[in-house]
Design an enzyme around this catalytic site. Sequence first.
Site, PDB file in Angstrom:
ATOM      1  N   HIS A  99       0.858  -1.186   0.000  1.00  0.00           N
ATOM      2  CA  HIS A  99       0.000   0.000   0.000  1.00  0.00           C
ATOM      3  C   HIS A  99       0.893   1.235   0.000  1.00  0.00           C
ATOM      4  CE1 HIS A  99       0.870  -0.599   4.248  1.00  0.00           C
ATOM      5  NE2 HIS A  99       0.214   0.496   4.615  1.00  0.00           N
ATOM      6  N   ASP A 152       5.490   4.637   5.322  1.00  0.00           N
ATOM      7  CA  ASP A 152       6.436   3.671   5.917  1.00  0.00           C
ATOM      8  C   ASP A 152       6.607   2.419   5.061  1.00  0.00           C
ATOM      9  OD1 ASP A 152       3.697   3.228   6.852  1.00  0.00           O
ATOM     10  OD2 ASP A 152       4.483   1.748   8.259  1.00  0.00           O
ATOM     11  N   HIS A 153       5.905   2.367   3.910  1.00  0.00           N
ATOM     12  CA  HIS A 153       6.054   1.240   2.979  1.00  0.00           C
ATOM     13  C   HIS A 153       6.594   1.662   1.613  1.00  0.00           C
ATOM     14  CE1 HIS A 153       3.921  -1.651   5.633  1.00  0.00           C
ATOM     15  NE2 HIS A 153       3.552  -0.493   6.161  1.00  0.00           N
ATOM     16  N   HIS A 160      -7.266  -2.526   6.031  1.00  0.00           N
ATOM     17  CA  HIS A 160      -6.449  -1.403   6.482  1.00  0.00           C
ATOM     18  C   HIS A 160      -7.179  -0.111   6.102  1.00  0.00           C
ATOM     19  CE1 HIS A 160      -2.804   0.173   8.079  1.00  0.00           C
ATOM     20  NE2 HIS A 160      -2.273   0.585   6.946  1.00  0.00           N
ATOM     21  N   HIS A 219       1.142   3.896   2.110  1.00  0.00           N
ATOM     22  CA  HIS A 219       1.569   4.622   3.308  1.00  0.00           C
ATOM     23  C   HIS A 219       3.081   4.808   3.263  1.00  0.00           C
ATOM     24  CE1 HIS A 219      -2.201   3.729   5.979  1.00  0.00           C
ATOM     25  NE2 HIS A 219      -2.317   4.840   5.266  1.00  0.00           N
TER      26      HIS A 219
HETATM   27 ZN   LIG Z   1       2.824   0.341   8.010  1.00  0.00          ZN
HETATM   28 ZN   LIG Z   2      -0.257   1.300   6.592  1.00  0.00          ZN
END
Ligand SMILES: [Zn+2]
Ligand SMILES: [Zn+2]
Length: 251
Positions: free
Chosen positions: A60, A64-65, A139, A62
Amino acid sequence: MEITFLGTGVAIPQKNRVQSGVLVRLEEKPLLIDCGSGVLNRFPDAGVSHTEVDTVLLSHLHLDHVADLHPLIKANWLRGNTSMKIYGPEGTEEWFSKVIDAYEYLQEEVDVDIIELVPGKEFTPEEFDCEISCTAATHSVPTLAYRVTGEDGEFVYSADTEPSRDVMDLAAEADLLIHECSFPSGMKVTNHTTPSSLADILEEYNNEIGSICLTHFYPEMRGHEREAVHRLKEYFEGEVIIAEDLMKLEL
Ligand SMILES: [Zn+2]
Ligand SMILES: [Zn+2]
C-alpha cells in the site's frame, strides 16, 4: 528461497528497526516487497546490491512502505540501471507519477512500469520463477497481502491489516505467514493487529500454516515480544518468530 527482513518497523523512528521492507531471493533474482524509509541503506548491511532489484511489490502507499522507492530508483539510475517494474494496489500509478513529477531530471532518465493489481489477481513477474497472488487486507487505505509461491515453498506477507479471513485464507497451507503485529495485546486498535487479535483468528486456522513471523512493530511492542509468542502459541503449533532487521529465513 531466502527471505531477508530489511526493515521491521513503522512510521515512528526506533532503534534497530527501519520502516517496512522484505527482500525475497528466488533462485538468483531478488524481489523487494515494500520499501519504507531506511530500507535502501539496509542493502549494504544485507550484503545485497540495490542494483539487482528491478521488481518491487507494494502492499500500500503509506509512507512507511514506500518512502525509499524513489530513492531506490535514483540510486539504481546513478549506477546505470534505469528500468523498474512496480506492482501495487489501485492508486499506485497516480501516487508514483505525482512524486516523480517533482524530479524532472530523473523522470526523463528512468523507465518505470507500474502494474496496478486488483485483489485476487495471480501473476508471475517477468524473469521470475514464482507465482504471486494477492488479496485485500483490512487497512485504512487499499492494501494488498501477497502470497509468493516458489519452487522451494510459499509464504504470505500480510501487509498492514487487522486480522482478516481473506489474508488467513490466502495463507492456508503456506510454509510461512509474515504477519504484522503493530501493538501489544490489550491495546484497542483498528487497521492493525495485536497478538491477541491474531490469536483469536488463528484458533480457526491452526495446523494450516507452517510458521508465523511477526513484523511491523510500533515502539509500544518493545518488551512485549515474548508475551506475543506465548499468546500465539496457545492456538498455534508451529514456530512463532519475532522479525528483526537483517534477519534471514530460508524456505
Ligand atoms: Zn505500516
Ligand atoms: Zn499502513
